[in-house]
Design a protein around this motif. Structure first.
Motif, PDB file in Angstrom:
ATOM      1  N   ILE A 182     -27.353   8.252  51.169  1.00  0.00           N
ATOM      2  CA  ILE A 182     -27.839   9.612  51.405  1.00  0.00           C
ATOM      3  C   ILE A 182     -26.634  10.460  51.764  1.00  0.00           C
ATOM      4  CG2 ILE A 182     -29.334  11.111  52.768  1.00  0.00           C
ATOM      5  CD1 ILE A 182     -31.063   8.579  53.342  1.00  0.00           C
ATOM      6  N   GLY A 183     -26.304  11.380  50.884  1.00  0.00           N
ATOM      7  CA  GLY A 183     -25.199  12.288  51.145  1.00  0.00           C
ATOM      8  C   GLY A 183     -25.673  13.427  52.023  1.00  0.00           C
ATOM      9  N   TYR A 184     -24.796  13.884  52.899  1.00  0.00           N
ATOM     10  CA  TYR A 184     -25.138  14.964  53.827  1.00  0.00           C
ATOM     11  C   TYR A 184     -24.155  16.116  53.639  1.00  0.00           C
ATOM     12  CZ  TYR A 184     -25.600  17.601  58.141  1.00  0.00           C
ATOM     13  OH  TYR A 184     -25.770  18.601  59.045  1.00  0.00           O
ATOM     14  N   GLY A 185     -24.686  17.302  53.398  1.00  0.00           N
ATOM     15  CA  GLY A 185     -23.852  18.477  53.169  1.00  0.00           C
ATOM     16  C   GLY A 185     -24.019  19.570  54.193  1.00  0.00           C
ATOM     17  N   GLY A 186     -24.593  19.256  55.349  1.00  0.00           N
ATOM     18  CA  GLY A 186     -24.867  20.281  56.354  1.00  0.00           C
ATOM     19  C   GLY A 186     -23.646  20.826  57.066  1.00  0.00           C
ATOM     20  N   VAL A 187     -22.536  20.116  57.035  1.00  0.00           N
ATOM     21  CA  VAL A 187     -21.296  20.597  57.652  1.00  0.00           C
ATOM     22  C   VAL A 187     -20.351  21.092  56.564  1.00  0.00           C
ATOM     23  CG1 VAL A 187     -19.290  19.974  59.058  1.00  0.00           C
ATOM     24  CG2 VAL A 187     -21.546  19.100  59.661  1.00  0.00           C
ATOM     25  N   VAL A 188     -20.154  20.252  55.557  1.00  0.00           N
ATOM     26  CA  VAL A 188     -19.321  20.630  54.415  1.00  0.00           C
ATOM     27  C   VAL A 188     -19.904  19.969  53.160  1.00  0.00           C
ATOM     28  CG1 VAL A 188     -17.682  18.729  54.773  1.00  0.00           C
ATOM     29  CG2 VAL A 188     -16.967  20.735  53.490  1.00  0.00           C
ATOM     30  N   VAL A 189     -19.964  20.734  52.095  1.00  0.00           N
ATOM     31  CA  VAL A 189     -20.468  20.205  50.834  1.00  0.00           C
ATOM     32  C   VAL A 189     -19.280  19.709  50.013  1.00  0.00           C
ATOM     33  CG1 VAL A 189     -21.646  20.754  48.667  1.00  0.00           C
ATOM     34  CG2 VAL A 189     -22.466  21.739  50.826  1.00  0.00           C
ATOM     35  N   ARG A 190     -19.362  18.445  49.630  1.00  0.00           N
ATOM     36  CA  ARG A 190     -18.354  17.860  48.747  1.00  0.00           C
ATOM     37  C   ARG A 190     -19.056  17.522  47.439  1.00  0.00           C
ATOM     38  NH1 ARG A 190     -16.993  15.794  53.962  1.00  0.00           N
ATOM     39  NH2 ARG A 190     -14.911  16.495  54.549  1.00  0.00           N
ATOM     40  N   LYS A 191     -18.672  18.223  46.397  1.00  0.00           N
ATOM     41  CA  LYS A 191     -19.369  18.110  45.111  1.00  0.00           C
ATOM     42  C   LYS A 191     -19.413  16.674  44.609  1.00  0.00           C
ATOM     43  CE  LYS A 191     -19.584  20.137  40.453  1.00  0.00           C
ATOM     44  NZ  LYS A 191     -20.556  19.182  40.058  1.00  0.00           N
ATOM     45  N   ASN A 192     -18.315  15.954  44.712  1.00  0.00           N
ATOM     46  CA  ASN A 192     -18.300  14.575  44.217  1.00  0.00           C
ATOM     47  C   ASN A 192     -19.295  13.697  44.972  1.00  0.00           C
ATOM     48  OD1 ASN A 192     -16.560  14.714  46.527  1.00  0.00           O
ATOM     49  ND2 ASN A 192     -15.656  12.762  45.947  1.00  0.00           N
ATOM     50  N   VAL A 193     -19.461  13.949  46.263  1.00  0.00           N
ATOM     51  CA  VAL A 193     -20.423  13.194  47.063  1.00  0.00           C
ATOM     52  C   VAL A 193     -21.838  13.589  46.661  1.00  0.00           C
ATOM     53  CG1 VAL A 193     -21.262  12.741  49.410  1.00  0.00           C
ATOM     54  CG2 VAL A 193     -18.796  12.880  48.969  1.00  0.00           C
ATOM     55  N   ALA A 194     -22.070  14.887  46.521  1.00  0.00           N
ATOM     56  CA  ALA A 194     -23.395  15.382  46.130  1.00  0.00           C
ATOM     57  C   ALA A 194     -23.797  14.842  44.761  1.00  0.00           C
ATOM     58  CB  ALA A 194     -23.407  16.909  46.125  1.00  0.00           C
ATOM     59  N   ASP A 195     -22.856  14.832  43.837  1.00  0.00           N
ATOM     60  CA  ASP A 195     -23.151  14.390  42.469  1.00  0.00           C
ATOM     61  C   ASP A 195     -23.484  12.904  42.384  1.00  0.00           C
ATOM     62  OD1 ASP A 195     -22.689  16.969  41.584  1.00  0.00           O
ATOM     63  OD2 ASP A 195     -20.701  16.523  40.744  1.00  0.00           O
ATOM     64  N   LYS A 196     -22.901  12.097  43.254  1.00  0.00           N
ATOM     65  CA  LYS A 196     -23.063  10.646  43.152  1.00  0.00           C
ATOM     66  C   LYS A 196     -24.036  10.052  44.167  1.00  0.00           C
ATOM     67  CE  LYS A 196     -18.572  10.108  41.039  1.00  0.00           C
ATOM     68  NZ  LYS A 196     -17.191   9.723  41.232  1.00  0.00           N
ATOM     69  N   ALA A 197     -24.504  10.856  45.108  1.00  0.00           N
ATOM     70  CA  ALA A 197     -25.444  10.360  46.118  1.00  0.00           C
ATOM     71  C   ALA A 197     -26.793  10.050  45.476  1.00  0.00           C
ATOM     72  CB  ALA A 197     -25.623  11.404  47.219  1.00  0.00           C
ATOM     73  N   ASP A 198     -27.478   9.055  46.037  1.00  0.00           N
ATOM     74  CA  ASP A 198     -28.835   8.773  45.588  1.00  0.00           C
ATOM     75  C   ASP A 198     -29.776   9.897  46.003  1.00  0.00           C
ATOM     76  OD1 ASP A 198     -28.476   6.046  44.475  1.00  0.00           O
ATOM     77  OD2 ASP A 198     -27.895   5.584  46.536  1.00  0.00           O
ATOM     78  N   TRP A 199     -29.482  10.473  47.147  1.00  0.00           N
ATOM     79  CA  TRP A 199     -30.263  11.595  47.680  1.00  0.00           C
ATOM     80  C   TRP A 199     -29.281  12.442  48.459  1.00  0.00           C
ATOM     81  CZ3 TRP A 199     -34.061  11.136  52.370  1.00  0.00           C
ATOM     82  CH2 TRP A 199     -34.787  12.320  52.516  1.00  0.00           C
ATOM     83  N   TYR A 200     -29.327  13.737  48.289  1.00  0.00           N
ATOM     84  CA  TYR A 200     -28.399  14.631  48.981  1.00  0.00           C
ATOM     85  C   TYR A 200     -29.212  15.618  49.800  1.00  0.00           C
ATOM     86  CZ  TYR A 200     -24.051  17.124  49.793  1.00  0.00           C
ATOM     87  OH  TYR A 200     -22.942  17.676  50.386  1.00  0.00           O
ATOM     88  N   VAL A 201     -28.914  15.692  51.097  1.00  0.00           N
ATOM     89  CA  VAL A 201     -29.643  16.584  52.001  1.00  0.00           C
ATOM     90  C   VAL A 201     -28.681  17.555  52.668  1.00  0.00           C
ATOM     91  CG1 VAL A 201     -31.462  14.888  52.415  1.00  0.00           C
ATOM     92  CG2 VAL A 201     -29.528  14.999  53.992  1.00  0.00           C
ATOM     93  N   MET A 202     -29.204  18.700  53.004  1.00  0.00           N
ATOM     94  CA  MET A 202     -28.419  19.701  53.730  1.00  0.00           C
ATOM     95  C   MET A 202     -28.793  19.709  55.215  1.00  0.00           C
ATOM     96  SD  MET A 202     -26.405  20.891  51.497  1.00  0.00           S
ATOM     97  CE  MET A 202     -25.722  22.288  52.364  1.00  0.00           C
TER      98      MET A 202
END
Length: 177
Positions: free
Chosen positions: A145-165
């Motif tokens: 589970i990728g987390y983008g609530g502090v900083v969004v990293r596109k590579n992490v968002a693109d490859k995460a099974d689920w991405y949450v803010m």
């Protein structure tokens, strides 16, 4: 950070330049209280209420992470992080090179260790960085589970099974909301 130097060597170089003393670490902790991402205490409480174990796997330092783990009710035996070593006089003596997280690929290695030690078939990894994502890409974590609530990293968002803010999204799913 660009991947051109092995992580352990980069850590050795950076700490060798800084040479943090025990007193330096204590001063840092006194001046900089932990800033916990909103929703993390609730997520940890929800997982513990479901009798699920929570681990902290970090490239940071135990001396700084242990107080945070204690505040969240996470046993120190469930913390995998780097350890700064000090001489008897408190001066910098190096770092523990046996820690999983002091080397490249350390987080996946820590996850595999957790699975082996505790007999888990699957582990869910939550994180915001490329080294967190490695745990999924290298087959250690069953779900990332990728987390983008502090900083969004596109590579992490693109490859995460689920991405949450917002971490609350994870807690809500666990609570079926």
């Amino acid at each position: 950070m660009g991947g051109t130097v092995e992580f352990k060597e980069a850590l050795r170089t950076r700490l060798g330049v800084m040479k943090p003393s025990h007193a330096d670490v204590e001063r840092f902790l006194a001046k900089h209280g932990h800033k916990v991402t909103p929703g993390i205490p609730e997520l940890v409480a929800t997982l513990r209420a479901r009798e699920q174990e929570v681990f902290l796997v970090s490239g940071g330092f135990r001396q700084i992470i242990h107080p945070l783990a204690e505040s969240l009710g996470i046993p120190l035996s469930h913390v995998f992080a780097n350890t700064i070593l000090f001489n008897a006089d408190g001066s910098y003596a190096g770092f523990d090179e046996s820690e999983f997280t002091c080397r490249s690929g350390g987080k996946p290695a820590a996850i595999r260790h957790i699975k082996d030690k505790y007999g888990y078939d699957g582990v869910v990894m939550v994180g915001d960085g490329a080294t967190d994502l490695e745990a999924r890409l290298e087959g250690a974590a069953s779900l990332f589970i990728g987390y983008g609530g502090v900083v969004v990293r596109k590579n992490v968002a693109d490859k995460a099974d689920w991405y949450v803010m917002d971490i609350k999204q994870v807690t809500d799913v666990l609570n079926h909301k």
